[in-house]
Design an enzyme around this catalytic site. Structure first.
Site, PDB file in Angstrom:
ATOM      1  N   ASN A   1       0.903  -1.144   0.218  1.00  0.00           N
ATOM      2  CA  ASN A   1      -0.047   0.048  -0.146  1.00  0.00           C
ATOM      3  C   ASN A   1       0.956   1.195   0.002  1.00  0.00           C
ATOM      4  O   ASN A   1       1.444   1.489   0.815  1.00  0.00           O
ATOM      5  CB  ASN A   1      -0.902  -0.047   1.439  1.00  0.00           C
ATOM      6  N   TRP A   2       1.084   1.867  -1.305  1.00  0.00           N
ATOM      7  CA  TRP A   2       1.837   2.874  -1.302  1.00  0.00           C
ATOM      8  C   TRP A   2       1.407   4.161  -0.451  1.00  0.00           C
ATOM      9  O   TRP A   2       2.212   5.157  -0.332  1.00  0.00           O
ATOM     10  CB  TRP A   2       2.182   3.434  -3.011  1.00  0.00           C
ATOM     11  N   LYS A   3       0.183   4.177  -0.126  1.00  0.00           N
ATOM     12  CA  LYS A   3      -0.447   5.345   0.436  1.00  0.00           C
ATOM     13  C   LYS A   3      -0.008   6.783  -0.468  1.00  0.00           C
ATOM     14  O   LYS A   3      -0.170   6.647  -1.670  1.00  0.00           O
ATOM     15  CB  LYS A   3      -0.005   5.620   1.790  1.00  0.00           C
TER      16      LYS A   3
ATOM     17  N   HIS B   1      -9.554   1.013   4.730  1.00  0.00           N
ATOM     18  CA  HIS B   1      -8.347   1.331   5.265  1.00  0.00           C
ATOM     19  C   HIS B   1      -8.685   2.355   6.592  1.00  0.00           C
ATOM     20  O   HIS B   1      -9.351   3.331   6.234  1.00  0.00           O
ATOM     21  CB  HIS B   1      -7.360   1.856   4.597  1.00  0.00           C
TER      22      HIS B   1
ATOM     23  N   GLU C   1      -7.077   4.549   7.595  1.00  0.00           N
ATOM     24  CA  GLU C   1      -6.695   6.106   7.371  1.00  0.00           C
ATOM     25  C   GLU C   1      -8.059   6.707   6.745  1.00  0.00           C
ATOM     26  O   GLU C   1      -8.275   7.884   7.023  1.00  0.00           O
ATOM     27  CB  GLU C   1      -5.635   6.405   6.398  1.00  0.00           C
TER      28      GLU C   1
ATOM     29  N   GLU D   1      -5.988  -4.966  10.476  1.00  0.00           N
ATOM     30  CA  GLU D   1      -4.808  -4.127  10.574  1.00  0.00           C
ATOM     31  C   GLU D   1      -4.954  -3.448  11.875  1.00  0.00           C
ATOM     32  O   GLU D   1      -6.018  -2.330  12.048  1.00  0.00           O
ATOM     33  CB  GLU D   1      -4.760  -2.880   9.502  1.00  0.00           C
TER      34      GLU D   1
ATOM     35  N   GLY E   1       2.309   2.278  10.786  1.00  0.00           N
ATOM     36  CA  GLY E   1       3.193   3.223  10.734  1.00  0.00           C
ATOM     37  C   GLY E   1       4.006   3.729  11.958  1.00  0.00           C
ATOM     38  O   GLY E   1       4.330   4.747  12.003  1.00  0.00           O
TER      39      GLY E   1
ATOM     40  N   SER F   1       3.316  -2.199  10.486  1.00  0.00           N
ATOM     41  CA  SER F   1       4.656  -2.490  10.799  1.00  0.00           C
ATOM     42  C   SER F   1       5.240  -3.659  10.528  1.00  0.00           C
ATOM     43  O   SER F   1       6.104  -4.181  11.268  1.00  0.00           O
ATOM     44  CB  SER F   1       4.781  -1.749  12.254  1.00  0.00           C
TER      45      SER F   1
ATOM     46  N   GLY G   1       2.843  -0.988   4.308  1.00  0.00           N
ATOM     47  CA  GLY G   1       2.825   0.358   4.035  1.00  0.00           C
ATOM     48  C   GLY G   1       4.319   0.784   3.840  1.00  0.00           C
ATOM     49  O   GLY G   1       4.849   0.391   2.501  1.00  0.00           O
ATOM     50  N   GLY G   2       4.757   1.141   4.793  1.00  0.00           N
ATOM     51  CA  GLY G   2       6.356   1.920   4.606  1.00  0.00           C
ATOM     52  C   GLY G   2       7.253   1.031   3.940  1.00  0.00           C
ATOM     53  O   GLY G   2       7.974   1.416   3.149  1.00  0.00           O
TER      54      GLY G   2
END
Ligand code: PGA
Length: 251
Positions: free
Chosen positions: A9-11, A96, A98, A167, A173, A213, A234-235
């Site tokens: 997930n590049w966000k 998600h 966010e 999640e 994150g 994470s 993500g990251g």
């Protein structure tokens, strides 16, 4: 049996040129050393049409990070499921945390999005998970159960087409990962809810990914759990070495 999947997930990261370069580099790495699981990259909308033709479809699926809850029309700034599918993308992340927190996406809105995604042959990667206060109050099971209402209205046939991602919001994150035991416990609970609603066969075939994470150093332990079928990353999806390190947890 269900698929193991590692999805990135590049966000809201990477401009178009950077995104194309990342997709190319990942494609080279995975064609040279084939993964033992399905791999998906979910990118911002603007990357989709450029990224789909440069990845080997048999190795890397491409997805969006969201889509509209309406079919088409006067919804300035929105991108429909049909538009996403027309780029060659095959997946879409929905729900998600966010999006739920910053853009006020409710269960009713998400239910519409899931239906539109399915109607356009996109595979929804549907996210659920509790915030820290809910975990501290031991309410994580109630929370995920109520979030699943958006997808438990689907027919058994349609539910079989979706992927779930658990999640815990406190792990996204933050560098704080759920322990392998915490992940297994709630994934097994989620699967038990699917058994109750749709029966054993559908539950056995549903991939439930862990997100929050996830890194090369903890992926193997998390994915070794019987009810953890991969990760939503993500990251660590923004660097090929890290993302491939997680994919290689299935080797
Ligand atoms: P993270 O994000 O891996 O950076 O914690 C996961 C996600 O939000 O999907």
């Amino acid at each position: 049996m269900r698929k193991n999947i590692v999805a990135g997930n590049w966000k809201m990261n990477k401009n178009l040129q950077e995104g194309i370069a990342l997709a190319k580099e990942l494609n080279e790495a995975l064609t040279a050393d084939k993964p033992n699981c399905d791999v998906v990259i979910c990118t911002p909308f603007i990357h989709l049409a450029s990224v789909t033709p440069i990845v080997d479809k048999s190795i890397i699926g491409v997805g969006a990070e969201n889509c509209a809850d309406k079919v088409s029309g006067a919804y300035t700034g929105e991108v429909s499921a049909e538009m996403v599918a027309s780029t060659g993308a095959e997946y879409v992340i929905l729900g998600h945390s966010e999006r739920r927190a910053y853009y006020h996406e409710t269960e009713a809105i998400l239910e519409e999005k899931v239906k539109l995604a399915l109607a356009n042959n996109l595979t929804p990667i549907f996210c659920i998970g509790e915030v820290l206060e809910e975990r501290e109050a031991n309410k994580q099971n109630e929370v995920v159960e109520s979030q699943l209402s958006s997808v438990f209205s689907l027919s058994s046939e349609d539910f079989s087409k979706i992927v779930l991602a658990y999640e815990p919001v406190w792990a996204i994150g933050t560098g704080k990962t759920a322990t392998a035991d915490q992940a297994q416990e709630i994934h097994a609970f989620i699967r038990s809810l699917i058994v109750k609603k749709y029966g054993n066969e559908v539950a056995d075939n549903t991939s439930i990914l862990y997100g929050g994470s996830c890194k090369p150093s903890n992926a193997k332990e998390l994915f070794a759990n019987p009810d953890v079928d991969g990760g939503l990353i993500g990251g660590a999806a923004l660097k090929v070495a890290d993302f491939k390190g997680i994919i290689d947890a299935f080797k």
